[in-house]
Design an enzyme around this catalytic site. Structure first.
Site, PDB file in Angstrom:
ATOM      1  CG  HIS A   8      -1.980  -1.009   1.215  1.00 34.52           C
ATOM      2  ND1 HIS A   8      -3.232  -0.820   0.661  1.00 34.52           N
ATOM      3  CD2 HIS A   8      -1.966  -2.273   1.683  1.00 34.52           C
ATOM      4  CE1 HIS A   8      -3.936  -1.921   0.815  1.00 34.52           C
ATOM      5  NE2 HIS A   8      -3.195  -2.817   1.418  1.00 34.52           N
ATOM      6  CE  LYS A  32      -6.592  13.892  -0.120  1.00 29.80           C
ATOM      7  NZ  LYS A  32      -6.880  12.621  -0.744  1.00 29.80           N
ATOM      8  NE  ARG A  33      -3.220  10.701   9.710  1.00 31.12           N
ATOM      9  CZ  ARG A  33      -2.867   9.814  10.638  1.00 31.12           C
ATOM     10  NH1 ARG A  33      -3.677   8.816  10.944  1.00 31.12           N
ATOM     11  NH2 ARG A  33      -1.727   9.924  11.285  1.00 31.12           N
ATOM     12  CE  LYS A  45      -2.413  11.075   2.740  1.00 26.93           C
ATOM     13  NZ  LYS A  45      -3.094  10.117   1.847  1.00 26.93           N
ATOM     14  CB  THR A  61     -10.228   4.789  -0.918  1.00 29.96           C
ATOM     15  OG1 THR A  61      -9.669   5.157   0.342  1.00 29.96           O
ATOM     16  CG2 THR A  61      -9.574   3.521  -1.416  1.00 29.96           C
ATOM     17  CE  LYS A  77     -13.908   6.009   1.293  1.00 28.38           C
ATOM     18  NZ  LYS A  77     -12.874   6.156   2.318  1.00 28.38           N
TER      19      LYS A  77
HETATM   20  C1  26V Z   1       2.386   2.465   7.879  1.00 29.03           C
HETATM   21  C2  26V Z   1       2.839   2.603   9.149  1.00 29.03           C
HETATM   22  C3  26V Z   1       4.262   2.828   9.349  1.00 29.03           C
HETATM   23  C4  26V Z   1       4.721   2.617  10.749  1.00 29.03           C
HETATM   24  C5  26V Z   1       3.789   3.028  11.810  1.00 29.03           C
HETATM   25  C6  26V Z   1       2.369   2.661  11.616  1.00 29.03           C
HETATM   26  C7  26V Z   1       1.933   2.548  10.207  1.00 29.03           C
HETATM   27  C8  26V Z   1       0.598   2.368   9.946  1.00 29.03           C
HETATM   28  C9  26V Z   1       0.156   2.244   8.674  1.00 29.03           C
HETATM   29  C10 26V Z   1       1.041   2.295   7.630  1.00 29.03           C
HETATM   30  C11 26V Z   1       0.486   2.083   6.282  1.00 29.03           C
HETATM   31  C12 26V Z   1       0.820   3.077   5.295  1.00 29.03           C
HETATM   32  C13 26V Z   1       0.265   2.670   4.000  1.00 29.03           C
HETATM   33  C14 26V Z   1      -1.088   3.242   3.683  1.00 29.03           C
HETATM   34  O1  26V Z   1      -1.863   3.595   4.522  1.00 29.03           O
HETATM   35  N1  26V Z   1      -1.343   3.298   2.416  1.00 29.03           N
HETATM   36  C15 26V Z   1      -2.568   3.817   1.881  1.00 29.03           C
HETATM   37  O2  26V Z   1      -3.358   2.701   1.490  1.00 29.03           O
HETATM   38  C16 26V Z   1      -4.568   3.078   0.893  1.00 29.03           C
HETATM   39  C17 26V Z   1      -5.344   1.815   0.612  1.00 29.03           C
HETATM   40  O3  26V Z   1      -4.694   1.062  -0.364  1.00 29.03           O
HETATM   41  C18 26V Z   1      -4.308   3.879  -0.357  1.00 29.03           C
HETATM   42  O4  26V Z   1      -5.531   4.284  -0.908  1.00 29.03           O
HETATM   43  C19 26V Z   1      -3.459   5.099  -0.040  1.00 29.03           C
HETATM   44  O5  26V Z   1      -3.100   5.763  -1.228  1.00 29.03           O
HETATM   45  C20 26V Z   1      -2.215   4.678   0.686  1.00 29.03           C
HETATM   46  O6  26V Z   1      -1.466   5.800   1.128  1.00 29.03           O
END
Ligand code: 26V
Length: 809
Positions: free
Chosen positions: A355, A542-543, A548, A650, A654
């Site tokens: 992701h 969004k975050r 972004k 996503t 929406k």
């Molecule tokens: C990464 C980390 C890094 C360490 C600490 C905790 C933590 C928690 C979550 C993540 C995941 C990062 C990846 C992510 O959220 N990707 C998003 O995924 C969405 C669903 O596929 C996508 O639509 C977004 O573009 C993408 O940024």
């Protein structure tokens, strides 16, 4: 479902009495919500039991979606819709003098996720249940979900999200299904004539207790399971008869260290840090989940070789990647299989979705940490690594390739490389993102095993994001093209015939106005800001993250404001810029961005000289529930990440599904959306991913050149530090520094001109009401393919090889 109104009323009152000890008259809205939840839960559990029994009898393949995050939001309304009893319930409650919508509001959001990744998991579970697919979730029951955001003096302040404080009606604790997870200790190897034994000693045991939440299918009998694990001490804290002071202290410490494991969701989704507690969380739920799946499998099947025909384990990003060595451990150490057999089974069972390609988010664990916390898992990872290196070397004799795919390198374990090695399928979440996986971050693996790589473009559940959150629009669609789109969302394409139909357009405009009114009312009540529903509602939620580029939007607003100050009669369509989103608590620049938006909002909203042509609103505590209010009210959807950085997005889907027009870059799923709607129904600007890569290859571009050559940009940048914000003279210097002295890593200045031009196009298009409506309707018509139903079926057919299983009533 057959609904007996009188019986329902009795059951509801009965629940109030038995659970809350209250009469109808005494009960608060919260009591009523809890009683209603419990009543509906009983209806659901009948179907749930049936579903489980029929899965059991048929022994069909089941898929388990392992994810650190499930961002469910509220479930009551969705469950009522899915069960097909919402209006019946509303009417029955009305007879008791109760307003259903208040009870729906009273439910706490289950905010067990940071953003897109967690919400995607929730949308997928909804779709799998709707499509009769035997798919379940496995995750962590965090005591505290994502923090609650408050804005105090323009700043973000984080408060704990104590979502479980009144109990959670949708969960069932299943202590009898608890399993033990082991940390620390030593592993000794015993060599026997025919095999090696590995004995794990002196470990710290943790009890993993499952809580199951039913995932209800839409108008069918399927109820799948989301199993969330909670960490509890594995043994009595201390022995009352013999404890001394030291034991007592140790016992309490032990209890605390165990409970910490499932206490809190990590609130940062972009900056990976090698935190021990996070590694513990990962192993904790992966081990618990796999143990319970395997013990289930064992009850029904004899041969381990058949596991991949009955079970798929899907890992949502690398967070659950320890599933690979853990499955190996269970098969070898607990079940007695040899390495080769266990490896064949594991790599036919596990599949992986990536992701993110942001290097700072890619997980790498320090070898020493893994070695001491998970000694046996470490041994297995080493073996996987060595065998991989050996195979690659034998096949290619290519050192560069070896370096690129090495799981262990420079004292760290690269989780994405482990995930690719141990999975039979690796997918990205939008076309461009998958291309980048193939060509960049996994180029080495791709050259070696190209068949593993595939794309599964993300999706969203149209049941929550249209039927639930925008009922008026859902009704218009059904009135126009009939209701087949609810079951077959791709049927939305039939709306294309009506994009220029005057009556449909008119009704659409009216619905959009009403949704905007609802949001305007919320804004007025909460922030005392009056916004006009005639203005363009331009939404950026969004975050908050540098990639972004909320800052690009802000600089452009400052630019519009400067122009209006110079020429108050400037004829622009009034705009309400709406922002929302949380910054990771330790992410300074993101927090400064929030402050900048709030400070700017205060100046602009109080400046009468611009005649209300601009308004800026920051909505605090952006969440699933807030999104359900905001998305239906949007005219314009801001999707302006630096090309190549947003894996998919996503939110963009929406918004389009609710008839907003996207202003966006050629990034993530914006590209798939553009391919669907065509060039004229989306506004695209900015560098392409290839251009971004080319700049990076040559050390970036020179931000100062733009500063010196574009007076608009010079002016807004200067305003960040020249006292334009009188009380924050130095406050925004770090933002300024990132854009200029640090040379603008995210190409904000480079894309400013294109963005400004794109916004001018939006302004122009909005003036033509019919043209705008027609664009909005075309977006809705093309949004069907972005339903997570399409996504779920692509995963099922292309990756998991599972078929729908119709549950009979
Ligand atoms: C990464 C980390 C890094 C360490 C600490 C905790 C933590 C928690 C979550 C993540 C995941 C990062 C990846 C992510 O959220 N990707 C998003 O995924 C969405 C669903 O596929 C996508 O639509 C977004 O573009 C993408 O940024």
């Amino acid at each position: 479902m057959y609904f007996d109104k009188e019986r329902f009323k009795e059951e509801f009152i009965q629940k109030l009495q038995s659970m809350q000890g209250m009469s109808l008259e005494e009960a608060s809205v919260n009591d009523q919500y809890l009683a209603l939840g419990a009543t509906i839960r009983d209806y659901i559990s009948r179907k749930w039991i049936q579903t489980k029994r029929q899965y059991q009898e048929k022994n069909d393949k089941q898929i388990y979606y392992f994810s650190m995050e499930f961002l469910l939001g509220k479930l009551l309304d969705m469950n009522l819709i899915n069960m097909g009893i919402r209006e019946e319930c509303r009417a029955a409650l009305q007879e008791l003098g109760i307003d259903l919508s208040l009870l729906i509001e009273a439910e706490p959001d289950a905010g067990l996720g940071n953003g897109g990744l967690g919400r995607l998991a929730a949308c997928l579970l909804d779709s799998m249940a709707a499509m009769h697919l035997p798919g379940h979730g496995c995750g962590i029951r965090y005591k505290y979900g994502l923090f609650e955001q408050k804005i105090v003096d323009h700043h973000q302040v984080e408060l704990p999200d104590n979502w479980l404080k009144d109990g959670y009606v949708w969960e069932y604790r299943r202590p009898e299904k608890s399993v033990e997870v082991r940390f620390w200790g030593r592993v000794t190897q015993i060599v026997q004539p025919d095999k090696w034994l590995f004995i794990h000693e002196d470990y710290e045991p943790v009890l993993a207790v499952p809580y199951d939440i039913p995932m209800v299918g839409y108008h069918n009998n399927t109820v799948n399971t989301l199993r969330l694990w909670s960490a509890e001490p594995a043994q009595l804290d201390f022995d009352l008869s013999s404890f001394n002071r030291g034991d007592y202290i140790r016992a309490v410490e032990y209890r605390h260290s165990v409970e910490r494991i499932s206490k809190i969701l990590y609130p940062d989704d972009t900056h990976y840090e090698g935190r021990l507690l996070r590694l513990k969380q990962q192993y904790f739920f992966v081990s618990a989940g796999l143990q319970s799946i395997l013990s289930d499998y064992k009850r029904k099947n004899r041969l381990w070789q058949g596991l991949p025909d009955k079970i798929s384990v899907h890992i949502n990003d690398t967070h659950p990647a320890l599933a690979i060595p853990e499955l190996m451990r269970l098969l070898m150490d607990e079940e007695g299989l040899g390495w080769d057999e266990a490896w064949t089974i594991t790599t036919s069972t596990v599949s992986y979705t990536n992701h993110t390609t942001l290097p700072e988010a890619l997980e790498r664990w320090p070898v020493d940490m893994v070695k001491s916390l998970l000694p046996r898992i470490y041994m297995i990872i080493c073996e996987i690594h060595e065998r991989l290196c050996y195979t690659i070397w034998e096949q290619t004799k290519n050192w560069d390739l070896l370096r690129e795919i090495s799981i262990i390198a420079d004292g760290e374990i690269h989780m994405a490389r482990l995930a690719v090695t141990g999975s039979y399928s690796v997918n990205g979440v939008a076309q461009l993102h998958t291309d980048i996986l193939r060509k960049n971050i996994f180029a080495g693996f791709h050259s070696w095993q190209p068949y593993k790589f595939n794309n599964k473009t993300n999706g969203i559940t149209h049941r929550r994001w249209l039927i639930k959150s925008n009922p008026l629009l859902a009704k218009l669609i059904t009135d126009t093209i009939d209701g087949s789109w609810i079951k077959y969302p791709w049927d939305l394409i039939q709306l294309l015939r009506y994009t220029d139909d005057e009556e449909v357009q008119q009704r659409f405009c009216e619905i959009k106005r009403r949704n905007k009114e609802a949001l305007a009312k919320f804004i007025k009540n909460k922030y005392q800001i009056a916004v006009s529903t005639d203005s363009i509602f331009d939404v950026h939620v969004k975050r908050i993250h540098a990639y972004k580029r909320q800052i690009l939007n802000v600089l452009h607003i400052m630019h519009l404001y400067n122009q209006l100050k110079e020429n108050p009669d400037w004829d622009i369509v009034p705009r309400t810029f709406i922002f929302g989103g949380k910054a990771a608590p330790g992410y300074y620049i993101a927090k400064q961005t929030i402050k900048l938006i709030n400070v700017l909002a205060e100046i602009i909203n109080h400046d009468n000289s611009i005649q209300g042509k601009l308004k800026v609103v920051f909505l605090e505590n952006y969440s699933v529930s807030l999104a359900e209010l905001v998305v239906p009210a949007a005219d314009v959807s801001e999707q302006i990440s630096t090309a190549s950085k947003e894996a998919s997005g996503t939110g963009n889907m929406k918004f389009m599904m609710n008839g907003a027009v996207t202003i966006g870059t050629m990034d993530g799923a914006n590209i798939d959306i553009k391919n669907a709607v065509g060039d004229s129904d989306i506004v695209i600007f900015g560098l392409t991913a290839q251009q971004v890569f080319d700049y990076y290859a040559f050390g970036g571009y020179n931000a100062w050149d733009i500063y010196h050559n574009d007076s608009r940009i010079k002016r807004v940048l200067d305003e960040l530090i020249n006292g334009f914000f009188p009380n924050e003279k130095e406050e925004f210097r770090p933002l300024y520094n990132d854009l200029l002295p640090n040379n603008d890593e995210y190409f904000v200045l480079k894309d400013f001109s294109g963005y400004s031009e794109a916004q001018r196009i939006v302004d122009n298009k909005f003036r033509n009401k019919q043209g705008w409506c027609s664009m909005a309707l075309a977006n809705i018509a093309h949004s069907g393919i972005f339903s997570s139903d399409r996504m779920a079926s692509e995963y099922s057919v292309g990756i998991w090889k599972i078929k729908p299983h119709i549950i009979t009533g």
